[in-house]
Design a protein around this motif. Structure first.
Motif, PDB file in Angstrom:
ATOM      1  N   LEU A   1      21.373 -25.538   2.593  1.00 45.93           N
ATOM      2  CA  LEU A   1      21.340 -24.891   3.899  1.00 45.93           C
ATOM      3  C   LEU A   1      21.519 -25.915   5.016  1.00 45.93           C
ATOM      4  O   LEU A   1      22.264 -25.690   5.982  1.00 45.93           O
ATOM      5  CB  LEU A   1      20.017 -24.143   4.091  1.00 45.93           C
ATOM      6  CG  LEU A   1      19.807 -22.859   3.292  1.00 45.93           C
ATOM      7  CD1 LEU A   1      18.397 -22.324   3.538  1.00 45.93           C
ATOM      8  CD2 LEU A   1      20.834 -21.798   3.648  1.00 45.93           C
ATOM      9  N   LEU A   2      20.856 -27.053   4.897  1.00 46.38           N
ATOM     10  CA  LEU A   2      20.950 -28.077   5.935  1.00 46.38           C
ATOM     11  C   LEU A   2      22.333 -28.726   5.955  1.00 46.38           C
ATOM     12  O   LEU A   2      22.852 -29.073   7.026  1.00 46.38           O
ATOM     13  CB  LEU A   2      19.870 -29.140   5.712  1.00 46.38           C
ATOM     14  CG  LEU A   2      18.432 -28.670   5.947  1.00 46.38           C
ATOM     15  CD1 LEU A   2      17.438 -29.740   5.517  1.00 46.38           C
ATOM     16  CD2 LEU A   2      18.209 -28.325   7.412  1.00 46.38           C
ATOM     17  N   GLU A   3      22.952 -28.891   4.795  1.00 41.86           N
ATOM     18  CA  GLU A   3      24.271 -29.506   4.741  1.00 41.86           C
ATOM     19  C   GLU A   3      25.345 -28.613   5.361  1.00 41.86           C
ATOM     20  O   GLU A   3      26.399 -29.098   5.778  1.00 41.86           O
ATOM     21  CB  GLU A   3      24.645 -29.825   3.295  1.00 41.86           C
ATOM     22  CG  GLU A   3      23.850 -30.988   2.707  1.00 41.86           C
ATOM     23  CD  GLU A   3      24.066 -31.142   1.222  1.00 41.86           C
ATOM     24  OE1 GLU A   3      24.802 -30.309   0.641  1.00 41.86           O
ATOM     25  OE2 GLU A   3      23.503 -32.080   0.625  1.00 41.86           O
ATOM     26  N   SER A   4      25.091 -27.306   5.423  1.00 42.47           N
ATOM     27  CA  SER A   4      26.089 -26.383   5.975  1.00 42.47           C
ATOM     28  C   SER A   4      26.015 -26.276   7.489  1.00 42.47           C
ATOM     29  O   SER A   4      26.796 -25.528   8.086  1.00 42.47           O
ATOM     30  CB  SER A   4      25.894 -24.990   5.363  1.00 42.47           C
ATOM     31  OG  SER A   4      24.655 -24.432   5.779  1.00 42.47           O
TER      32      SER A   4
ATOM     33  N   ALA B   1      13.190 -34.719   4.732  1.00 42.39           N
ATOM     34  CA  ALA B   1      13.101 -34.992   3.299  1.00 42.39           C
ATOM     35  C   ALA B   1      13.088 -33.676   2.527  1.00 42.39           C
ATOM     36  O   ALA B   1      12.112 -33.355   1.841  1.00 42.39           O
ATOM     37  CB  ALA B   1      11.844 -35.810   2.985  1.00 42.39           C
ATOM     38  N   PRO B   2      14.175 -32.879   2.629  1.00 36.89           N
ATOM     39  CA  PRO B   2      14.206 -31.593   1.901  1.00 36.89           C
ATOM     40  C   PRO B   2      14.171 -31.826   0.404  1.00 36.89           C
ATOM     41  O   PRO B   2      14.831 -32.725  -0.114  1.00 36.89           O
ATOM     42  CB  PRO B   2      15.535 -30.972   2.354  1.00 36.89           C
ATOM     43  CG  PRO B   2      16.378 -32.131   2.770  1.00 36.89           C
ATOM     44  CD  PRO B   2      15.434 -33.144   3.334  1.00 36.89           C
ATOM     45  N   LYS B   3      13.423 -30.990  -0.301  1.00 36.62           N
ATOM     46  CA  LYS B   3      13.236 -31.166  -1.742  1.00 36.62           C
ATOM     47  C   LYS B   3      14.088 -30.193  -2.558  1.00 36.62           C
ATOM     48  O   LYS B   3      14.775 -30.600  -3.485  1.00 36.62           O
ATOM     49  CB  LYS B   3      11.753 -30.976  -2.099  1.00 36.62           C
ATOM     50  CG  LYS B   3      10.803 -31.938  -1.386  1.00 36.62           C
ATOM     51  CD  LYS B   3      11.073 -33.375  -1.781  1.00 36.62           C
ATOM     52  CE  LYS B   3      10.012 -34.320  -1.237  1.00 36.62           C
ATOM     53  NZ  LYS B   3       9.871 -34.285   0.222  1.00 36.62           N
ATOM     54  N   HIS B   4      14.024 -28.927  -2.246  1.00 34.50           N
ATOM     55  CA  HIS B   4      14.704 -27.931  -3.073  1.00 34.50           C
ATOM     56  C   HIS B   4      16.219 -27.994  -2.845  1.00 34.50           C
ATOM     57  O   HIS B   4      16.688 -28.167  -1.712  1.00 34.50           O
ATOM     58  CB  HIS B   4      14.199 -26.527  -2.735  1.00 34.50           C
ATOM     59  CG  HIS B   4      14.466 -25.522  -3.799  1.00 34.50           C
ATOM     60  ND1 HIS B   4      15.705 -24.927  -3.959  1.00 34.50           N
ATOM     61  CD2 HIS B   4      13.679 -25.014  -4.777  1.00 34.50           C
ATOM     62  CE1 HIS B   4      15.655 -24.078  -4.976  1.00 34.50           C
ATOM     63  NE2 HIS B   4      14.435 -24.108  -5.494  1.00 34.50           N
ATOM     64  N   PRO B   5      17.017 -27.875  -3.900  1.00 34.74           N
ATOM     65  CA  PRO B   5      18.475 -27.879  -3.719  1.00 34.74           C
ATOM     66  C   PRO B   5      18.969 -26.812  -2.744  1.00 34.74           C
ATOM     67  O   PRO B   5      19.964 -27.030  -2.041  1.00 34.74           O
ATOM     68  CB  PRO B   5      19.006 -27.624  -5.144  1.00 34.74           C
ATOM     69  CG  PRO B   5      17.920 -28.133  -6.037  1.00 34.74           C
ATOM     70  CD  PRO B   5      16.629 -27.849  -5.321  1.00 34.74           C
ATOM     71  N   TYR B   6      18.301 -25.683  -2.676  1.00 29.23           N
ATOM     72  CA  TYR B   6      18.707 -24.633  -1.743  1.00 29.23           C
ATOM     73  C   TYR B   6      18.470 -25.080  -0.308  1.00 29.23           C
ATOM     74  O   TYR B   6      19.325 -24.871   0.569  1.00 29.23           O
ATOM     75  CB  TYR B   6      17.924 -23.356  -2.050  1.00 29.23           C
ATOM     76  CG  TYR B   6      18.282 -22.183  -1.164  1.00 29.23           C
ATOM     77  CD1 TYR B   6      19.593 -21.747  -1.061  1.00 29.23           C
ATOM     78  CD2 TYR B   6      17.303 -21.516  -0.434  1.00 29.23           C
ATOM     79  CE1 TYR B   6      19.935 -20.670  -0.255  1.00 29.23           C
ATOM     80  CE2 TYR B   6      17.626 -20.434   0.366  1.00 29.23           C
ATOM     81  CZ  TYR B   6      18.943 -20.014   0.456  1.00 29.23           C
ATOM     82  OH  TYR B   6      19.278 -18.953   1.258  1.00 29.23           O
TER      83      TYR B   6
END
Length: 377
Positions: free
Chosen positions: A277-280, A268-273
């Motif tokens: 990072l996870l999407e890459s 459940a990542p919150k920050h757009p950064y």
């Protein structure tokens, strides 16, 4: 932020600031970092190159070289945690490492004994003109009243413990006679020579092949179980984070923008950064695509920091008139702590004072097409 009343807390970093003095003024490399490291747990610090991860690690031990210096904050080393060679009694007050003289005896007693560090490049950290055994033996004798013979015996045992074959012979070789993986193991042996309570590992597997990398990670995990030490692991590899981390801190331009347990940050990542990072990260069995998603642009120059949110120029959720004028405070949400105005906090946050920086903001909040490689520190 945990407090010293928690018996598991080993190290607290509170509002840490590190600056580098240049002809153009002081440049903030670490800008108000807060971290908590607990005994027997692994904290992974992630982020792109230039985000301040390595400088933060060096600042903890007052190893920042001039013209850099720690200018504010606290680094509180607590007496609790796993028993090291110099563990203080439970009633002792925490020691503020940031308040110590970087060249004084007090901080030198801590380095290597209570807190050790594996540096990023062993070839640059080991002396090329001294034998491996002499370098490890010196670290042992600095903190323990043992003879040279006993220090050598301990060194041979340590080299065998970290997986170096025939340690009785290789204890007398020079670092340049060893492979990169072997040199990294020597660094680990040196860092563990006095059984520290906290091990700081600054990208210890970056330059290694995947097989050696897996061996080093398994080695650190086994040593952590055996010694009960805490680990602060700096990496850019999110796969490594998922494998070894208990807690995660995501850094961007000298600030911690999100921190929480590894499950909270990954699921459940919150920050757009953090989400970017996870999407890459490539995924086995995922949909086929021509290119992986990448974060556009690059980390700004620390000497020319954006006003408001430092990530705003690269953020797909940028809110004009808010993200470029208000610096996000830390907000508790869903088990994590995040610096992002998407989760509130604008009413109590200070207005960014830097004039003219808003002109650099993208007036169109929609995602842009261009992409840049994401290369973490």
């Amino acid at each position: 932020m945990a407090t010293g009343t928690d018996p598991d807390v080993l190290l607290e970093v509170r509002g840490l600031h590190t600056r580098f003095r240049t002809d153009g003024g002081e440049i903030p490399a670490v800008d108000g970092v807060d971290l908590t490291i607990r005994s027997g747990r692994t904290l992974c610090v992630v982020g792109e190159s230039g985000c301040g991860k390595s400088v933060t690690a060096r600042s903890i031990l007052q190893l920042v070289e001039p013209p850099g210096r720690v200018t504010g904050g606290q680094v509180l080393l607590h007496a609790g945690g796993s028993s090291g060679a110099a563990a203080a009694p439970p009633s002792a007050e925490p020691l503020d490492l940031a308040a110590l003289d970087p060249k004084g005896r007090d901080i030198r007693r801590v380095r290597g004994r209570d807190v050790s560090m594996i540096f990023q490049e062993p070839m640059a950290s080991l002396s090329l003109v001294h034998r491996v055994g002499n370098q490890i033996g010196e670290a042992i004798r600095v903190h323990n009243p043992v003879s040279k013979k006993e220090a050598r015996r301990i060194t041979v045992r340590l080299l065998g413990q970290v997986g170096i074959p025939n340690p009785e012979r290789l204890v007398d070789v020079y670092p340049f006679q060893l492979s990169g993986g072997m040199r990294q193991r020597v660094m680990i042996a040196m860092a563990l020579s006095c059984e520290p309570r906290l091990l700081i590992a600054d990208e210890p597997t970056t330059a290694l092949d995947v097989t050696t990398q897996a061996q080093i990670l398994d080695l650190l995990a086994g040593l952590q179980r055996d010694h009960g030490m805490a680990i602060m692991f700096i990496t850019h590899d999110m796969g490594v984070v998922a494998e070894i981390a208990d807690d995660v801190a995501v850094m961007y331009l000298g600030k911690v923008v999100e921190r929480g347990s590894v499950d909270d940050v990954f699921h459940a990542p919150k920050h757009p950064y953090t989400r970017a990072l996870l999407e890459s990260v490539p995924r086995m069995g995922g949909p086929r695509r021509d290119r992986l998603p990448a974060i556009r642009g690059s980390v700004p120059d620390p000497a020319d920091r954006p006003s408001g949110c430092v990530f705003r120029d690269r953020c797909d959720s940028f809110m004009p008139g808010l993200c470029d004028t208000v610096e996000p405070p830390t907000v508790e949400t869903g088990g994590s702590q995040v610096r992002c105005l998407l989760y509130g906090g604008a009413e109590q946050a200070p207005t960014a004072p830097r004039a003219g920086a808003a002109d650099r903001a993208d007036p169109d909040p929609r995602p842009r097409k261009e992409a840049a490689d994401v290369d973490a520190d």
